[in-house]
Motif scaffolding. Sequence first.
Motif, PDB file in Angstrom:
ATOM      1  N   LEU A 115      31.284   0.984   7.995  1.00 56.16           N
ATOM      2  CA  LEU A 115      32.230   0.270   8.716  1.00 56.16           C
ATOM      3  C   LEU A 115      33.183   1.351   9.141  1.00 56.16           C
ATOM      4  CD1 LEU A 115      32.884  -2.135  10.001  1.00 56.16           C
ATOM      5  CD2 LEU A 115      34.206  -2.605   8.120  1.00 56.16           C
ATOM      6  N   LEU A 116      33.071   1.838  10.515  1.00 55.56           N
ATOM      7  CA  LEU A 116      33.738   2.901  11.260  1.00 55.56           C
ATOM      8  C   LEU A 116      34.546   2.315  12.497  1.00 55.56           C
ATOM      9  CD1 LEU A 116      30.921   4.107  10.606  1.00 55.56           C
ATOM     10  CD2 LEU A 116      31.499   6.077  11.997  1.00 55.56           C
ATOM     11  N   ARG A 117      35.905   2.777  12.482  1.00 53.33           N
ATOM     12  CA  ARG A 117      36.566   2.343  13.605  1.00 53.33           C
ATOM     13  C   ARG A 117      36.532   3.425  14.854  1.00 53.33           C
ATOM     14  NH1 ARG A 117      43.237   2.120  13.926  1.00 53.33           N
ATOM     15  NH2 ARG A 117      43.446   1.344  16.092  1.00 53.33           N
ATOM     16  N   HIS A 118      36.564   3.212  16.005  1.00 52.23           N
ATOM     17  CA  HIS A 118      36.525   4.107  17.099  1.00 52.23           C
ATOM     18  C   HIS A 118      37.691   4.885  16.807  1.00 52.23           C
ATOM     19  CE1 HIS A 118      40.157   2.347  18.964  1.00 52.23           C
ATOM     20  NE2 HIS A 118      39.821   1.347  18.452  1.00 52.23           N
ATOM     21  N   GLY A 119      37.443   6.213  17.905  1.00 55.36           N
ATOM     22  CA  GLY A 119      38.612   7.440  17.444  1.00 55.36           C
ATOM     23  C   GLY A 119      39.662   6.947  18.201  1.00 55.36           C
ATOM     24  N   GLU A 120      40.825   7.802  18.130  1.00 56.94           N
ATOM     25  CA  GLU A 120      42.076   7.662  18.902  1.00 56.94           C
ATOM     26  C   GLU A 120      41.779   7.499  20.371  1.00 56.94           C
ATOM     27  OE1 GLU A 120      46.110   9.982  18.362  1.00 56.94           O
ATOM     28  OE2 GLU A 120      44.951  10.735  19.518  1.00 56.94           O
ATOM     29  N   THR A 121      42.540   6.440  21.034  1.00 57.84           N
ATOM     30  CA  THR A 121      42.557   6.540  22.523  1.00 57.84           C
ATOM     31  C   THR A 121      43.978   7.137  23.009  1.00 57.84           C
ATOM     32  OG1 THR A 121      43.359   4.282  22.763  1.00 57.84           O
ATOM     33  CG2 THR A 121      40.656   4.715  22.173  1.00 57.84           C
ATOM     34  N   THR A 122      43.892   7.152  24.423  1.00 60.61           N
ATOM     35  CA  THR A 122      45.182   7.468  24.707  1.00 60.61           C
ATOM     36  C   THR A 122      46.137   6.220  24.740  1.00 60.61           C
ATOM     37  OG1 THR A 122      44.658   6.411  27.076  1.00 60.61           O
ATOM     38  CG2 THR A 122      44.096   8.970  26.607  1.00 60.61           C
ATOM     39  N   TRP A 123      45.835   5.078  24.623  1.00 55.87           N
ATOM     40  CA  TRP A 123      46.802   4.044  24.551  1.00 55.87           C
ATOM     41  C   TRP A 123      47.194   4.023  23.019  1.00 55.87           C
ATOM     42  CZ3 TRP A 123      45.324  -0.862  27.659  1.00 55.87           C
ATOM     43  CH2 TRP A 123      45.564  -0.813  28.891  1.00 55.87           C
ATOM     44  N   ASN A 124      46.280   4.209  22.073  1.00 58.27           N
ATOM     45  CA  ASN A 124      46.586   4.237  20.528  1.00 58.27           C
ATOM     46  C   ASN A 124      47.755   5.234  20.519  1.00 58.27           C
ATOM     47  OD1 ASN A 124      43.304   4.072  19.283  1.00 58.27           O
ATOM     48  ND2 ASN A 124      44.770   2.371  19.355  1.00 58.27           N
ATOM     49  N   ARG A 125      47.722   6.474  21.136  1.00 59.47           N
ATOM     50  CA  ARG A 125      48.575   7.352  21.278  1.00 59.47           C
ATOM     51  C   ARG A 125      50.180   6.936  21.561  1.00 59.47           C
ATOM     52  NH1 ARG A 125      47.261  13.640  22.533  1.00 59.47           N
ATOM     53  NH2 ARG A 125      46.166  13.231  20.478  1.00 59.47           N
ATOM     54  N   SER A 126      49.914   6.244  22.691  1.00 57.59           N
ATOM     55  CA  SER A 126      51.164   5.852  23.398  1.00 57.59           C
ATOM     56  C   SER A 126      51.859   4.624  22.776  1.00 57.59           C
ATOM     57  CB  SER A 126      51.081   5.826  24.802  1.00 57.59           C
ATOM     58  OG  SER A 126      50.101   4.706  25.194  1.00 57.59           O
ATOM     59  N   GLY A 127      50.913   3.834  22.009  1.00 53.14           N
ATOM     60  CA  GLY A 127      51.682   2.623  21.177  1.00 53.14           C
ATOM     61  C   GLY A 127      51.242   1.516  22.108  1.00 53.14           C
ATOM     62  N   ARG A 128      50.491   1.664  23.058  1.00 48.67           N
ATOM     63  CA  ARG A 128      49.996   0.307  24.033  1.00 48.67           C
ATOM     64  C   ARG A 128      49.193  -0.547  23.422  1.00 48.67           C
ATOM     65  NH1 ARG A 128      51.562   0.677  29.340  1.00 48.67           N
ATOM     66  NH2 ARG A 128      50.520  -1.001  30.710  1.00 48.67           N
ATOM     67  N   LEU A 129      49.196  -1.688  23.519  1.00 53.34           N
ATOM     68  CA  LEU A 129      48.257  -2.575  22.915  1.00 53.34           C
ATOM     69  C   LEU A 129      46.920  -3.005  23.689  1.00 53.34           C
ATOM     70  CD1 LEU A 129      50.990  -5.327  22.015  1.00 53.34           C
ATOM     71  CD2 LEU A 129      50.292  -3.359  20.671  1.00 53.34           C
ATOM     72  N   GLN A 130      45.985  -2.637  23.200  1.00 52.65           N
ATOM     73  CA  GLN A 130      44.558  -2.564  23.971  1.00 52.65           C
ATOM     74  C   GLN A 130      43.987  -3.762  23.890  1.00 52.65           C
ATOM     75  OE1 GLN A 130      42.603   1.703  23.559  1.00 52.65           O
ATOM     76  NE2 GLN A 130      43.095   0.997  21.573  1.00 52.65           N
ATOM     77  N   GLY A 131      43.750  -4.536  22.955  1.00 53.22           N
ATOM     78  CA  GLY A 131      42.995  -5.733  22.739  1.00 53.22           C
ATOM     79  C   GLY A 131      41.513  -5.572  23.171  1.00 53.22           C
TER      80      GLY A 131
END
Length: 210
Positions: free
Chosen positions: A7-23
């Motif tokens: 079970l893998l999670r996707h890599g860091e995104t630009t929104w992960n980095r900024s704290g934005r909630l992706q959903g």
Amino acid sequence: MAATIYLLRHGETTWNRSGRLQGQLDAPLTRLGLAQVDAAGRALAGFLNGTGFRMVASPLGRTRQSAAVVAEHLGVDYEAIAWDDRLKEITLGDFDGVPGWHAIDHAHPEEAARRNADPWNYRYPNGESSQDVQDRVRPFLAECHAAGGVHVVVAHGVVNKVMRGLYLGLTREQTFALDRPQDAFHRLEAGTEARIEVAVPDSPRAETTV
């Protein structure tokens, strides 16, 4: 034959980095995110070492991008990856894309109160609850068990936590407390969980909040 699930999670995104909630909205992987999934794919190839498996992933953009990198290491053609809507991240509905939890709590204190009163069953406006996610992940996990063999799954933070909680028979509180790593992945096998750390090369990055 019993199933083994990587079970893998996707890599860091630009929104992960900024704290934005992706959903279920999307943002591209950062350089660090690409390095994370590259390292995970390389490590996973060593564990599989020629073992047959199927590869399935969420169809959202960040998981497609991550799965494509992992697939290269595993010798899987991108067109052979199965895309399963049940693996999509929880949607926050009207709050997908909001700058962070503080923004929701400040603008909608009544929603924050409802969420805090019953976090597991709280459903975001036009969105989902953790129970909704469990309801769609449960049959996916059952199908893996029924099929047996090895499954490589690339999905999301909340989805992976819920799946791990189901597999391990955890309480809701224990499931909430699980981590959501992007520099490690998990192997679910014989009713147990193993965390597999990956060596991610140094990459320029800013401080992240999630």
